[in-house]
Design an enzyme around this catalytic site. Sequence first.
Site, PDB file in Angstrom:
ATOM      1  N   TYR A 182      -2.087  -3.302  -6.480  1.00 25.85           N
ATOM      2  CA  TYR A 182      -2.872  -2.323  -5.725  1.00 25.85           C
ATOM      3  C   TYR A 182      -2.191  -0.967  -5.780  1.00 25.85           C
ATOM      4  O   TYR A 182      -0.971  -0.882  -5.869  1.00 25.85           O
ATOM      5  CB  TYR A 182      -3.095  -2.741  -4.267  1.00 25.85           C
ATOM      6  CG  TYR A 182      -1.856  -3.121  -3.466  1.00 25.85           C
ATOM      7  CD1 TYR A 182      -1.286  -4.383  -3.594  1.00 25.85           C
ATOM      8  CD2 TYR A 182      -1.281  -2.233  -2.555  1.00 25.85           C
ATOM      9  CE1 TYR A 182      -0.177  -4.754  -2.841  1.00 25.85           C
ATOM     10  CE2 TYR A 182      -0.179  -2.598  -1.789  1.00 25.85           C
ATOM     11  CZ  TYR A 182       0.374  -3.860  -1.949  1.00 25.85           C
ATOM     12  OH  TYR A 182       1.471  -4.223  -1.209  1.00 25.85           O
ATOM     13  N   LYS A 186       1.237   7.797   0.011  1.00 25.75           N
ATOM     14  CA  LYS A 186       1.808   8.106   1.326  1.00 25.75           C
ATOM     15  C   LYS A 186       0.936   9.166   1.998  1.00 25.75           C
ATOM     16  O   LYS A 186       0.562  10.162   1.373  1.00 25.75           O
ATOM     17  CB  LYS A 186       3.249   8.612   1.169  1.00 25.75           C
ATOM     18  CG  LYS A 186       4.236   7.574   0.623  1.00 25.75           C
ATOM     19  CD  LYS A 186       4.820   6.694   1.702  1.00 25.75           C
ATOM     20  CE  LYS A 186       5.734   5.608   1.164  1.00 25.75           C
ATOM     21  NZ  LYS A 186       7.053   6.076   0.748  1.00 25.75           N
ATOM     22  N   GLN A 222       8.803  -7.434  -7.243  1.00 26.22           N
ATOM     23  CA  GLN A 222       7.906  -6.284  -7.171  1.00 26.22           C
ATOM     24  C   GLN A 222       8.312  -5.235  -8.170  1.00 26.22           C
ATOM     25  O   GLN A 222       9.474  -5.116  -8.532  1.00 26.22           O
ATOM     26  CB  GLN A 222       7.889  -5.735  -5.743  1.00 26.22           C
ATOM     27  CG  GLN A 222       8.553  -4.402  -5.510  1.00 26.22           C
ATOM     28  CD  GLN A 222      10.074  -4.492  -5.419  1.00 26.22           C
ATOM     29  OE1 GLN A 222      10.694  -5.426  -5.897  1.00 26.22           O
ATOM     30  NE2 GLN A 222      10.670  -3.492  -4.823  1.00 26.22           N
TER      31      GLN A 222
HETATM   32  O1  76R Z   1      15.466   0.872  -4.655  1.00 24.53           O
HETATM   33  C1  76R Z   1      14.904  -0.221  -4.461  1.00 24.53           C
HETATM   34  O2  76R Z   1      14.059  -0.719  -5.236  1.00 24.53           O
HETATM   35  C2  76R Z   1      15.244  -0.989  -3.234  1.00 24.53           C
HETATM   36  C3  76R Z   1      14.698  -0.326  -2.079  1.00 24.53           C
HETATM   37  C4  76R Z   1      13.196  -0.068  -2.229  1.00 24.53           C
HETATM   38  C5  76R Z   1      12.593   1.143  -2.507  1.00 24.53           C
HETATM   39  C6  76R Z   1      13.242   2.484  -2.746  1.00 24.53           C
HETATM   40  C7  76R Z   1      12.151  -1.048  -2.097  1.00 24.53           C
HETATM   41  C8  76R Z   1      12.370  -2.409  -1.855  1.00 24.53           C
HETATM   42  N1  76R Z   1      10.938  -0.422  -2.257  1.00 24.53           N
HETATM   43  C9  76R Z   1      11.173   0.900  -2.530  1.00 24.53           C
HETATM   44  C10 76R Z   1      10.213   1.871  -2.780  1.00 24.53           C
HETATM   45 MN1  76R Z   1       9.112  -1.260  -1.961  1.00 24.53          MN
HETATM   46  N2  76R Z   1       7.303  -2.099  -1.739  1.00 24.53           N
HETATM   47  C11 76R Z   1       6.109  -1.433  -1.572  1.00 24.53           C
HETATM   48  C12 76R Z   1       5.085  -2.377  -1.221  1.00 24.53           C
HETATM   49  O3  76R Z   1       1.920  -3.139   1.039  1.00 24.53           O
HETATM   50  C13 76R Z   1       2.734  -2.299   1.496  1.00 24.53           C
HETATM   51  O4  76R Z   1       2.780  -2.060   2.732  1.00 24.53           O
HETATM   52  C14 76R Z   1       3.661  -1.549   0.577  1.00 24.53           C
HETATM   53  C15 76R Z   1       3.660  -2.021  -0.866  1.00 24.53           C
HETATM   54  C16 76R Z   1       5.671  -3.623  -1.205  1.00 24.53           C
HETATM   55  C17 76R Z   1       5.006  -4.940  -0.891  1.00 24.53           C
HETATM   56  C18 76R Z   1       7.070  -3.438  -1.537  1.00 24.53           C
HETATM   57  C19 76R Z   1       8.002  -4.472  -1.637  1.00 24.53           C
HETATM   58  N3  76R Z   1       8.228   0.557  -2.235  1.00 24.53           N
HETATM   59  C20 76R Z   1       8.846   1.685  -2.635  1.00 24.53           C
HETATM   60  C21 76R Z   1       7.849   2.710  -2.850  1.00 24.53           C
HETATM   61  C22 76R Z   1       8.130   4.151  -3.339  1.00 24.53           C
HETATM   62  C23 76R Z   1       8.172   5.004  -2.098  1.00 24.53           C
HETATM   63  C24 76R Z   1       8.733   6.372  -2.287  1.00 24.53           C
HETATM   64  O5  76R Z   1       9.456   6.633  -3.255  1.00 24.53           O
HETATM   65  O6  76R Z   1       8.436   7.218  -1.392  1.00 24.53           O
HETATM   66  C25 76R Z   1       6.633   2.162  -2.546  1.00 24.53           C
HETATM   67  C26 76R Z   1       5.275   2.823  -2.632  1.00 24.53           C
HETATM   68  C27 76R Z   1       6.876   0.814  -2.153  1.00 24.53           C
HETATM   69  C28 76R Z   1       5.893  -0.077  -1.734  1.00 24.53           C
HETATM   70  N4  76R Z   1      10.045  -3.074  -1.731  1.00 24.53           N
HETATM   71  C29 76R Z   1      11.382  -3.349  -1.828  1.00 24.53           C
HETATM   72  C30 76R Z   1       9.368  -4.282  -1.738  1.00 24.53           C
HETATM   73  C31 76R Z   1      10.341  -5.354  -1.836  1.00 24.53           C
HETATM   74  C32 76R Z   1       9.994  -6.837  -1.904  1.00 24.53           C
HETATM   75  C33 76R Z   1      11.579  -4.776  -1.871  1.00 24.53           C
HETATM   76  C34 76R Z   1      12.926  -5.463  -1.974  1.00 24.53           C
HETATM   77  C35 76R Z   1      13.281  -5.511  -3.418  1.00 24.53           C
HETATM   78  C36 76R Z   1      14.644  -6.038  -3.697  1.00 24.53           C
HETATM   79  O7  76R Z   1      15.586  -5.654  -2.994  1.00 24.53           O
HETATM   80  O8  76R Z   1      14.726  -6.821  -4.651  1.00 24.53           O
END
Ligand code: 76R
Length: 286
Positions: A182, A186, A222
């Site tokens: 999906y 923001k 993810q």
């Molecule tokens: O740097 C990293 O990858 C670890 C920290 C992290 C960031 C910076 C992280 C971890 N995410 C990051 C950025 Mn995420 N994420 C989503 C969704 O449905 C929703 O409500 C949101 C959709 C999910 C399900 C998810 C899962 N993440 C982001 C960003 C960019 C934002 C920005 O730059 O402003 C988005 C849009 C986003 C959305 N996130 C994780 C997860 C999961 C499972 C993790 C843990 C991953 C891990 O540690 O292996």
Amino acid sequence: MSESTTAPATTDTIPEIDESLAPAEGWHVLHLFYQIDRSQWSMLTSEEQVERKTALTRLVQELRQHPNTQLLMFSMLTPRADIGFMLLTPDLRDANAFEKRLTISMGPDVLVPIYSYFSMTERSEYTTSAEQYGETLRTERGLVEGSDEFNTAIAEFNARMEKYGKDRLYPNMPDWPVFCFYPMTKRRSGADNWYSLDFETRRQLMAGHAAIGRQWAGKIRQLITGSTGLDDYEWGVTLFAKDTFDVKGIVYEMRFDEVSARYAEFGDFYIGIQVRLQELFQQVSL
Ligand code: 76R
């Protein structure tokens, strides 16, 4: 229009077709979703049907041989889409040409494009810096800056982060079966404008998001790809799981986290099953 002295556009600055359009970093990513036009398909002879399945099969095999290219295939749930592809490839020209070839691979009007998303792999703006990690070592582990133990911990941290950054830019996609895509943006409205928050506030909010995300390790993989300026939303969210229950679980749980509760807006959800090439046609009843 007033008389202009501007020279008409020439093709001089357009790079030759064989010059690379690979980005400075990362890969281009296409999510492609199609419906099968069953009436079109039913008008083909069974020989033609075999030919067309073979054409798609050969194309997928060919594209998967292309350097640094990954092509995943999905049988999609619900009539929203029948077949899905996720393509990761460095060169923009390849991404463009591969998409056209996939779309016509089964002949005209058989695969009908109904949704697509264009994004790029990107590193995160909010990963912990070496300075922040040093601060944690000092305050939480009582290490003295400049000590051997401190320096070793920082060196290990840097190595880990380098690998981690590479994994985000050049990921290896999992073969996990449950697929969810999906797009997400923001929010920028009134008091809830993500982009008017200062970096430290955003960093702290994202740390909360990441902490929830990490609790799903082993259940969810993810990939967040950036699409600001490229497509309608700002990111593509691609999730893989072994159990649909976990997709529903993580997305539900994230909704309570402030980053999603207050600042996230979502597009449509596409759910599919990742399939092997030889399983695709049977799974979609072709
Ligand atoms: O740097 C990293 O990858 C670890 C920290 C992290 C960031 C910076 C992280 C971890 N995410 C990051 C950025 Mn995420 N994420 C989503 C969704 O449905 C929703 O409500 C949101 C959709 C999910 C399900 C998810 C899962 N993440 C982001 C960003 C960019 C934002 C920005 O730059 O402003 C988005 C849009 C986003 C959305 N996130 C994780 C997860 C999961 C499972 C993790 C843990 C991953 C891990 O540690 O292996």
